[in-house]
Structure formats: structure tokens, C-alpha cells
Write an enzyme that holds these catalytic residues in place. Structure first.
Site, PDB file in Angstrom:
ATOM      1  N   CYS A   1       1.012  -1.133   0.043  1.00 38.30           N
ATOM      2  CA  CYS A   1       0.102   0.493  -0.314  1.00 38.30           C
ATOM      3  C   CYS A   1       0.704   1.245   0.165  1.00 38.30           C
ATOM      4  O   CYS A   1       2.350   1.050  -0.035  1.00 38.30           O
ATOM      5  CB  CYS A   1      -1.435   0.130   0.942  1.00 38.30           C
ATOM      6  SG  CYS A   1      -0.020   0.169   2.613  1.00 38.30           S
TER       7      CYS A   1
ATOM      8  N   ASP B   1      -8.473   3.888   1.742  1.00 37.08           N
ATOM      9  CA  ASP B   1      -7.145   4.207   2.825  1.00 37.08           C
ATOM     10  C   ASP B   1      -7.577   4.578   3.945  1.00 37.08           C
ATOM     11  O   ASP B   1      -8.444   5.747   4.191  1.00 37.08           O
ATOM     12  CB  ASP B   1      -5.727   4.677   1.963  1.00 37.08           C
ATOM     13  CG  ASP B   1      -5.019   4.910   2.760  1.00 37.08           C
ATOM     14  OD1 ASP B   1      -4.573   4.787   4.322  1.00 37.08           O
ATOM     15  OD2 ASP B   1      -3.627   5.028   2.552  1.00 37.08           O
TER      16      ASP B   1
ATOM     17  N   ARG C   1      -3.556  -0.500   5.551  1.00 35.03           N
ATOM     18  CA  ARG C   1      -3.882  -1.919   4.594  1.00 35.03           C
ATOM     19  C   ARG C   1      -2.745  -2.559   4.302  1.00 35.03           C
ATOM     20  O   ARG C   1      -3.475  -4.060   4.459  1.00 35.03           O
ATOM     21  CB  ARG C   1      -4.625  -1.060   3.336  1.00 35.03           C
ATOM     22  CG  ARG C   1      -5.279   0.075   3.248  1.00 35.03           C
ATOM     23  CD  ARG C   1      -5.326   0.365   2.336  1.00 35.03           C
ATOM     24  NE  ARG C   1      -4.471   1.149   1.998  1.00 35.03           N
ATOM     25  CZ  ARG C   1      -4.873   1.440   0.754  1.00 35.03           C
ATOM     26  NH1 ARG C   1      -5.662   1.992  -0.355  1.00 35.03           N
ATOM     27  NH2 ARG C   1      -3.489   2.877   0.251  1.00 35.03           N
TER      28      ARG C   1
END
Length: 148
Positions: free
Chosen positions: A8, A123, A14
Site C-alpha cells: 500500500c 485508505d 492496509r
């Protein structure tokens, strides 16, 4: 051994969530010895930092074990060191393919494509919604595990 790298933007929300979710899924399936599972970032912004407190809170809430870790950036060597390079959003894929010269071995994938969805995992750094991020990650990881 199957080697997976979740990626990520900063490697604090994440991708580490996906890393520890997947580790739990393979352990629960009795397949822990078949996998090496790690995570990394496309940026340098969070290098050396541990996971976001929201990620830790959500993993704890879901009884998913995790350990203290330090964010790291992807490297050129990662392409040859991993079998699967799994991004959380299309921007991640863009930077991953730039790092690895357009993905000649077709290793770079978007996590939710394994669940038949052509969309990003939002996100939580920006949304604050770690619950939704978890729901997407658990779905993606479960389907990914079924396919490998």
C-alpha cells in the site's frame, strides 16, 4: 513455498492489515508452513514507523495476532523474491509497476480482483474507516487463499 508481498502507500494501514489477516487465514487452514507473507510501501513517508493505531485496534478487535513491525518501501529485489505482489489500489499498482519494469511475469495484482471486484480498498488514513477497510481485506484475502 508461496511468497506474498502486500503493498500500500505507507505500509502502516492496509498492507500490514492484509499481511496479518492472511497470516491468520493460512494458520487457521493449517497451511502456515506453505507461505511467507510480508508487506511494504510504495512511498518513503512512513519508513520505520509501526502500524497505525487504527489498524492495531481493528486487528485486536477481530482477534488477529500481530507484532510490532517497521514500515519499509518496496525494492527492485522484491520482484524476484516474491511470487505474488498484491496492491491495495490502482495507484499502488502504478508505482509497483514503475519499480518493477511493467511486471513482465504478471505478479502484480489488485487484492479485490480475487473477489471478483474491480475497485480499490479505501485508505483508512484518509477515510478513518478501518471497519470498511477490514471488510474488504478479509474478503480479498479469503478469495485469494482459495485461488492459490
Amino acid at each position: 513455498m508461496k511468497k506474498i508481498l502486500f503493498v500500500c502507500h505507507g505500509n502502516i494501514c492496509r498492507s500490514p492489515m492484509a499481511e496479518f489477516v492472511m497470516k491468520k487465514l493460512v494458520k487457521d487452514a493449517g497451511r502456515e508452513s506453505e507461505f511467507l507473507i510480508e508487506s511494504a510501501a510504495t512511498s518513503t513517508e512512513e519508513i520505520g514507523n509501526d502500524m497505525h493505531s487504527g489498524t492495531k485496534k481493528k486487528l485486536t478487535e477481530m482477534n488477529i495476532p500481530f507484532e510490532k513491525r517497521c514500515a519499509r518501501r518496496i525494492t527492485a529485489a522484491d520482484y524476484n523474491n516474491y511470487d505474488y505482489l498484491i496492491g491495495m489500489d490502482v495507484e499502488n499498482l502504478y508505482y509497483m509497476e514503475r519499480e518493477w519494469d511493467k511486471d513482465p511475469d504478471d505478479k502484480v495484482k489488485l487484492l479485490l480482483t480475487f473477489a471478483g471486484k474491480d475497485r480499490d480498498i479505501a485508505d483508512p488514513w484518509y477515510t478513518g474507516n478501518f471497519d470498511k477497510t477490514y471488510e474488504d481485506i478479509i474478503e480479498g484475502c479469503r478469495e485469494f487463499l482459495k485461488k492459490i
